[in-house]
Design a protein around this motif. Structure first.
Motif, PDB file in Angstrom:
ATOM      1  N   ALA A 472      81.352  44.916 101.167  1.00 44.18           N
ATOM      2  CA  ALA A 472      79.967  45.227 101.503  1.00 44.18           C
ATOM      3  C   ALA A 472      79.244  43.951 101.891  1.00 44.18           C
ATOM      4  CB  ALA A 472      79.286  45.861 100.312  1.00 44.18           C
ATOM      5  N   ARG A 473      78.376  44.094 102.832  1.00 43.18           N
ATOM      6  CA  ARG A 473      77.636  42.910 103.263  1.00 43.18           C
ATOM      7  C   ARG A 473      76.675  42.503 102.194  1.00 43.18           C
ATOM      8  NH1 ARG A 473      75.308  42.115 109.080  1.00 43.18           N
ATOM      9  NH2 ARG A 473      73.882  41.021 107.730  1.00 43.18           N
ATOM     10  N   LEU A 476      73.072  44.362 100.918  1.00 42.33           N
ATOM     11  CA  LEU A 476      73.007  45.814 100.994  1.00 42.33           C
ATOM     12  C   LEU A 476      73.797  46.419  99.840  1.00 42.33           C
ATOM     13  CD1 LEU A 476      73.332  46.450 104.781  1.00 42.33           C
ATOM     14  CD2 LEU A 476      71.342  46.724 103.342  1.00 42.33           C
ATOM     15  N   GLN A 477      73.528  45.950  98.674  1.00 40.62           N
ATOM     16  CA  GLN A 477      74.309  46.402  97.535  1.00 40.62           C
ATOM     17  C   GLN A 477      74.174  47.898  97.313  1.00 40.62           C
ATOM     18  OE1 GLN A 477      76.693  44.905  95.900  1.00 40.62           O
ATOM     19  NE2 GLN A 477      76.341  43.318  97.427  1.00 40.62           N
ATOM     20  N   SER A 480      76.832  49.636  99.178  1.00 43.30           N
ATOM     21  CA  SER A 480      78.176  49.066  99.151  1.00 43.30           C
ATOM     22  C   SER A 480      79.237  50.151  99.011  1.00 43.30           C
ATOM     23  CB  SER A 480      78.293  48.059  98.018  1.00 43.30           C
ATOM     24  OG  SER A 480      77.894  48.661  96.820  1.00 43.30           O
ATOM     25  N   GLN A 484      81.387  50.313 105.464  1.00 45.02           N
ATOM     26  CA  GLN A 484      80.550  49.304 106.101  1.00 45.02           C
ATOM     27  C   GLN A 484      80.840  49.245 107.592  1.00 45.02           C
ATOM     28  OE1 GLN A 484      78.178  47.528 104.269  1.00 45.02           O
ATOM     29  NE2 GLN A 484      78.810  49.088 102.813  1.00 45.02           N
ATOM     30  N   ASP A 486      81.847  47.760 110.732  1.00 47.13           N
ATOM     31  CA  ASP A 486      82.715  46.623 110.960  1.00 47.13           C
ATOM     32  C   ASP A 486      83.013  46.596 112.452  1.00 47.13           C
ATOM     33  OD1 ASP A 486      84.493  44.648 110.863  1.00 47.13           O
ATOM     34  OD2 ASP A 486      86.057  45.740 109.788  1.00 47.13           O
ATOM     35  N   LEU A 755      76.579  53.925 108.112  1.00 48.16           N
ATOM     36  CA  LEU A 755      75.912  52.686 108.495  1.00 48.16           C
ATOM     37  C   LEU A 755      76.259  52.361 109.943  1.00 48.16           C
ATOM     38  CD1 LEU A 755      76.563  50.573 105.297  1.00 48.16           C
ATOM     39  CD2 LEU A 755      74.576  51.935 105.871  1.00 48.16           C
ATOM     40  N   SER A 778      69.099  40.992 105.734  1.00 44.55           N
ATOM     41  CA  SER A 778      70.092  41.959 106.183  1.00 44.55           C
ATOM     42  C   SER A 778      69.385  43.021 107.006  1.00 44.55           C
ATOM     43  CB  SER A 778      70.818  42.582 104.997  1.00 44.55           C
ATOM     44  OG  SER A 778      69.915  42.902 103.985  1.00 44.55           O
ATOM     45  N   LEU A 780      69.508  47.036 108.248  1.00 44.09           N
ATOM     46  CA  LEU A 780      70.053  48.320 107.834  1.00 44.09           C
ATOM     47  C   LEU A 780      69.827  49.339 108.931  1.00 44.09           C
ATOM     48  CD1 LEU A 780      71.265  50.046 105.570  1.00 44.09           C
ATOM     49  CD2 LEU A 780      68.962  50.494 104.805  1.00 44.09           C
TER      50      LEU A 780
END
Lengths: 819, 363
Positions: A472-473, A476-477, A480, A484, A486, A755, A778, A780
């Motif tokens: 996870a980035r 952005l817990q 997570s 994600q 990618d 996401l 971050s 979102l």
């Protein structure tokens, strides 16, 4: 799915019918024999029919092509082939695809000549693929026709003619494509039986050689195509189709290769000539690949390779030990697999099996090594044709292990995990891969993932794996737990996605972000699954009715590991599985009949539950629209578009406010389509929803899914629109087909979501452009949100207008009706 | 109706011109420039009696409010000065008249005097007399006001620690200097998360996020689009907003998007805290959507680029700048004196402005 929103559906249908008739006429006229061929498949047994129909359709494709335009011919003959195959002219998956394309094309053409020009331009690389492809074909054809002793001359003849026809240098590339498509579609059906029955002493060496080549070759093409992917979806679609065709053709060729009893001179000659094209083929592939790779990538690859080599060595040693322990001389491939499968049958049979096992799975997997390094292509290959049987087998297993090892190693390197972890994992993976039975293993990549019989478990495990994969980035817990975003996973051209070839185009489209709508995704998935079913061959000692649903589930699970699937897509996949399991598929009449039944089921599903449902919804929702209404709608929904279009054509005078939101801005498409349908429109952003809502009299929204607890899962921002509508006392209507109803429950928008690419949020002039790497920042980009039922007044379905809370009732109804 | 003197007329129209030409600038800048204008008007030698000055100021205030309806600071600062002038005069009168009740006049104004004097406003004080030190006093008052403006962001920020706790999740929208100061102050002592709604199409959120991300560690910033607002609101502990104008009823004229945001916040029972410097407090009311100049719109180029000509020509496009947010969606105003509920905004109004002057800012 643009086809579904095309205003004049009936018109299109009429046109299509006309086209079909024309094509049939052409087919009959140009090839009188073709008509008799056409009927043959129906009466002939499971394996045969494809054979007969393939040339016929090819002929019809040739005959029909010059009159139709370049774009249509890409799908036309294919469709004709289907028609020839099938007695009932039901809308086939290919046909739907074609409909989409032609519909889109029509629209494109109307929008401007520039886009049409772009069309032609972009079609070029796709079209060139088959012509390049033809090079190794002569070898294949000679190989194929010469040795087949077990098959009758009547059967080999058409095959031969087909292959020679393909190898002929053809000036028009599209012609090539049209020709190859029928072979791809029809041949797998019959090719497998040939193989199963044929004695195959020296197959592995033969098949393992072309396998990497098959992967290596189309890749540069795909590379080229993925870049324009975003610019125009239909180009990609077309090129992907062509690619798929090429891939399928190759596989067909590989599978259809009847293993020779004794290597004749001609054969050995063919074999000796075969490697050179590979050798010459591979470097260009790498050359095309090289400039696109960054230094880091190359470095990582090198590291991975070194690791893989080590691991492969270890695996080899292990296997040698195992082989020694088993004392089985020729069982070098997969000692554990053999006793389980065949109980030590004839060596010929086992080798055939092992070959089959290698080829389908090897195809996508083979792309990896060949694409990555020239050395790998060169290294293991030369030893194989020369090597005797056991050694060859071993080397193949080794290759496989190597591939897996490399895959693992790369993954490990990416995560910066210890190499030891990869080392412990890989031998296991290799062993498992060897263990997994089933020649037509559609999911080569899932070897390291526990294969479960139940589709649900499979799906779940896939999801889990997907959730675990990329870390996870930072920041952005709270998300997570989600897959994600990618960027590398979008790059499907790396070929290590593990998704079966039939679903590959779909993956590409998903990665390019083209399938945003629920209906579009569902139709695309069903179409792809129809291809999967079409290409499916029942493995020996397995039943289609038991194995195919698992394959479908596994394929979908693989896809879900790469791209999060919408609820609609998951639903249709599940429905398909259930249908195969529970409907009376005529499995006793052979694979062909069963598969045809299933594909028909898919077509009927698309027709009834999606197309007709949309028509019904537009009828019901249309009743709610009256003169003078101002309808507010959000984003782009094909269903809503259908409703508004139907109401407009009914003669209702109303106005539409299209509300849009960054970063997707798909409301612009909606606006364009509404304006094209002569609906007066306003347009604004979600930010100003309060202002827009004041003008509106009704709110009409689409949905991705309706959850069992009444929540409406939809494109992010929908909840805000319905909330504002509720605050200002505007009735909120949600249009949703019942196939999107899900038995899932969800109480917030976080537990399940998707996401998107965070970079979409950053505009070029934004100050965030330089800060993307910042630790404390971050971005979102959520794809969905759930609207609580209290914010929605009514859901318009094909069953009528119901409250959102009726989802469980409808689901129960569905279950009781269907099964 | 009062008339502006030629000099004042010139000053006012020049101010209007400059302000219009500047376009979108922070309201704080406009406030500073308004104070400068007021200083010029006060120091102008044309007036002798308080009544003359009050007349000039009222006329100026009326004109400014009419011509710059979306600049809240202008009208409100004029009202502040008027109140100052009246008070100076009143205090002067009191000294001379020696009121029987020794109570402070401002308190009595509201209740007692109104009850004793019958219906309607308090009888207009006689401003016709000439006061010797008035000009100097008013200039000093304006300086004080300037100091107040300068300190207001800091004063509001001082409240931050009583609103933001450790590991808080705060949501804000667009860019407001006051809110940024507020968050910066909290970030000095506590670590928390800030969700910034980008505020399309103006991109204020991006600028705010960039500024917050540049802070040393403490704050973690996440930028979200409007579309994710509802979904994320479930995770938000409080919403902290800037405002354009606080209206007399406690409602807001706020940057576009605030209404939906506040609705979402109420749906999720998230408190909405509005940081309001005193000069944004206006005696104006919201009188429906047709109120001219209340909700300004700008060119919709940012909504749908003109490059998309085929669409632009055929669709109706709107790009409003402001939303009206009803007072029931606001939980708290934080001013430089502390927190105030929306339903006690009238108290602040009475403190800052004289009732007779409310009408000049009503457009």
């Amino acid at each position: 799915m643009e086809l579904l929103v095309e205003p004049s559906r009936s018109f299109k249908r009429r046109q299509r019918r006309k086209k079909q008739q024309e094509r049939r006429r052409q087919a009959d006229g140009s090839a009188p024999a073709g008509s008799s061929d056409e009927h043959e498949p129906r009466t002939a047994g499971g394996g045969e029919p494809g054979e007969g129909s393939a040339p016929a359709s090819r002929r019809s494709g040739q005959g029909g092509h010059p009159r139709t335009d370049g774009g249509q011919c890409g799908v036309g003959p294919e469709h004709a082939a289907r028609e020839a195959d099938r007695p009932a002219p039901v809308a086939s998956s290919g046909e739907t695809e074609g409909r989409t394309k032609s519909a889109k094309r029509r629209k494109r053409r109307s929008t401007g000549p520039s886009s049409a020009a772009a069309n032609d331009q972009q079609a070029e690389p796709a079209a060139t693929a088959p012509s390049e492809r033809t090079e190794p074909a002569p070898a294949a054809s000679t190989r194929r026709t010469e040795p087949a002793p077990s098959t009758s001359s009547k059967r080999t003849e058409p095959v031969h003619s087909a292959s020679t026809e393909q190898t002929e240098p053809d000036p028009s590339a599209s012609d090539q494509r049209t020709k190859s498509s029928p072979t791809q579609r029809t041949e797998p059906v019959h090719s497998a039986p040939t193989e199963r029955t044929a004695p195959a002493p020296s197959v592995p060496s033969q098949c393992s050689a072309p396998a990497p080549e098959s992967g290596a070759e189309p890749l540069p093409e795909r590379r080229r195509e993925t870049s324009p992917v975003v610019s125009s979806s239909e180009e990609v679609l077309r090129s992907v189709r062509a690619l798929q065709t090429v891939l399928g053709e190759l596989r067909t060729r590989l599978l259809a290769e009847p293993p020779p009893a004794a290597p004749s001179e001609a054969q050995s000659a063919a074999r000796s000539t075969a490697p050179p094209p590979q050798a010459t083929m591979a470097p260009p592939a790498d050359a095309a690949e090289a400039p696109q790779k960054t230094k880091e990538q190359i470095k990582a690859e090198r590291k991975a390779k070194a690791e893989a080599a080590k691991l492969a060595k270890a695996a080899k040693a292990q296997k040698k030990q195992a082989a020694a322990a088993a004392g089985d001389g020729d069982g070098g491939d997969g000692p554990p697999s053999k006793p389980a499968q065949s109980g030590g049958g004839a060596p010929a049979e086992t080798t055939a099996k092992s070959k089959k096992m290698a080829t389908p799975s090897g195809e996508p997997a083979a792309a990896k090594p060949s694409e990555k390094t020239p050395t790998l292509v060169g290294q293991p290959e030369p030893e194989k044709p020369a090597g005797e049987k056991p050694a060859g087998e071993k080397s193949k297993a080794e290759l496989k292990a190597e591939r897996r090892a490399k895959q693992e190693a790369q993954r490990a390197a990416k995560a910066a995990a210890a190499a030891s972890a990869a080392a412990t994992k890989t031998p296991k993976a290799g062993a498992k891969a060897a263990k997994t039975p089933g020649p037509e293993r559609v999911t080569p990549g899932d070897a390291d993932q526990p294969h479960k019989e139940s589709s649900k478990g499979d799906r779940r495990s896939a999801k889990k794996a997907a959730a675990e994969k990329p870390p996870a980035r930072k920041g952005l817990q709270m998300f997570s737990h989600l897959l994600q975003f990618d960027a590398s996973s979008a790059d499907t051209a790396t070929g290590k996605h593990g998704v079966p070839p039939a679903l590959e185009p779909l993956l590409l489209r998903l990665s390019a972000g083209q399938l945003t709508g629920g209906n579009a995704g569902a139709v695309a998935l069903l179409t792809a699954l129809a291809d999967l079913v079409d290409q499916y061959v029942t493995p020996p000692q397995r039943e289609l009715l038991r194995d195919l649903p698992d394959q479908v589930a596994a394929a979908v699970a693989q896809l879900a590991r790469r791209r999060p699937l919408s609820v609609a897509m998951e639903n249709v996949a599940h429905r398909l599985e259930q249908a195969i399991r529970h409907e009376d598929v005529p499995a006793d009449k052979g694979d062909y009949e069963a598969k045809r039944y299933i594909i028909d089921w898919i077509e009927t599903f698309i027709n009834d539950h999606i197309c007709k449902a949309m028509t019904a919804i537009s009828m019901f929702a249309g009743q709610k629209i009256t003169d003078g209404d101002v309808i507010l709608t959000y984003g782009r929904s094909t269903t809503v578009l259908d409703v508004l279009d139907a109401a407009q054509r009914k003669g209702c005078r109303f106005r539409v406010i299209v509300v849009d939101s960054r970063p997707r801005l798909d409301g612009r498409d909606m606006l364009r389509q509404l304006l094209d349908a002569n609906v007066p429109c306003s347009y604004g952003l979600l930010t100003a929803i309060g202002h827009h809502m004041k003008e509106a009299t009704k709110v009409l929204l689409g949905a991705q899914a309706l959850l069992s607890n009444g929540m409406v899962l939809s494109h992010a921002g929908t909840a805000l629109v319905s909330l504002t509508g509720r605050a200002l006392n505007r009735p909120v209507l949600v249009c949703c087909e019942t196939y999107k109803f899900s038995d899932r429950v969800q109480t917030d928008s976080q537990v399940y979501n998707e996401l998107g690419d965070p970079n979409e949020l950053v505009t070029p002039d934004s100050p965030l452009a330089d800060l993307r790497q910042s630790e404390s920042l971050s971005l979102l980009n959520l794809a969905y949100d759930v609207t609580p039922p209290e914010l929605v007044d009514v859901v318009v379905t094909e069953l009528g207008a119901i409250p959102c809370t009726s989802v469980p009732a409808v689901l129960r109804l569905q279950q009781s009706v269907v099964y | 109706m009062e008339e502006l003197s030629p000099t004042a007329e010139r000053l006012v129209s020049e101010f209007v011109r400059t302000t219009r030409r500047q376009g979108a600038v922070p309201s704080r800048q406009v406030a500073d420039r308004t104070l400068e204008l007021l200083r010029q008007l006060v120091s102008e030698p044309g007036w002798r009696q308080t009544a003359q000055l009050v007349g000039q100021l009222r006329a100026a205030g009326r004109q400014l409010a009419a011509e710059l309806p979306t600049q809240p600071a202008v009208g409100t600062l004029v009202c502040r000065l008027l109140k100052m002038a009246r008070e100076e005069h009143g205090a002067h009168d009191e000294v001379h008249e020696a009121r029987p009740h020794g109570a402070p006049p401002s308190q009595v104004d509201s209740l007692h005097r109104r009850l004793t004097a019958g219906r309607g406003a308090a009888p207009a004080a006689d401003l016709s007399s000439e006061l010797t030190g008035l000009r100097a006093n008013l200039l000093a008052g304006l300086d004080e006001l300037q100091t107040e403006l300068d300190a207001s962001a800091d004063n509001i920020a001082r409240e931050a620690l009583s609103h933001i706790h450790a590991d808080d999740v705060v949501l804000t929208a667009g860019r407001s200097a006051t809110v940024l100061a507020f968050l910066r102050r909290a970030a000095r002592e506590r670590a928390f998360h800030v969700l910034v709604v980008e505020g399309a199409p103006f991109g204020g959120g991006h600028r705010a996020a960039a500024e917050l991300a540049a802070l040393p560690r403490r704050v973690h910033v996440t930028v979200i689009a409007e579309s994710a607002l509802f979904a994320m609101m479930a995770r938000v502990n409080k919403v902290i907003l800037g405002v354009h104008t606080v209206l007399a009823d406690g409602g807001l004229r706020a940057p576009v998007g605030t209404q939906a945001l506040a609705l979402a916040a109420r749906f999720h029972s998230v408190p909405v805290i509005v940081c309001a410097p005193s000069y944004k407090l206006s005696p104006q009311f919201h009188r429906g959507d047709q109120q001219e100049g209340f909700l300004e719109s700008v060119s919709p180029e940012s909504v749908l680029p003109y490059a998309d000509g085929a669409l632009v020509g055929r669709a109706r496009l709107t790009c409003p700048l402001f939303d009206y947010v009803p007072p029931e969606l606001v939980t708290l105003f934080v001013t430089h004196t502390g927190g105030t509920s929306p339903w006690y905004v009238y108290r602040l109004l009475n403190e800052y402005y004289d009732q007779q002057d409310h009408e000049i800012v009503q457009v």
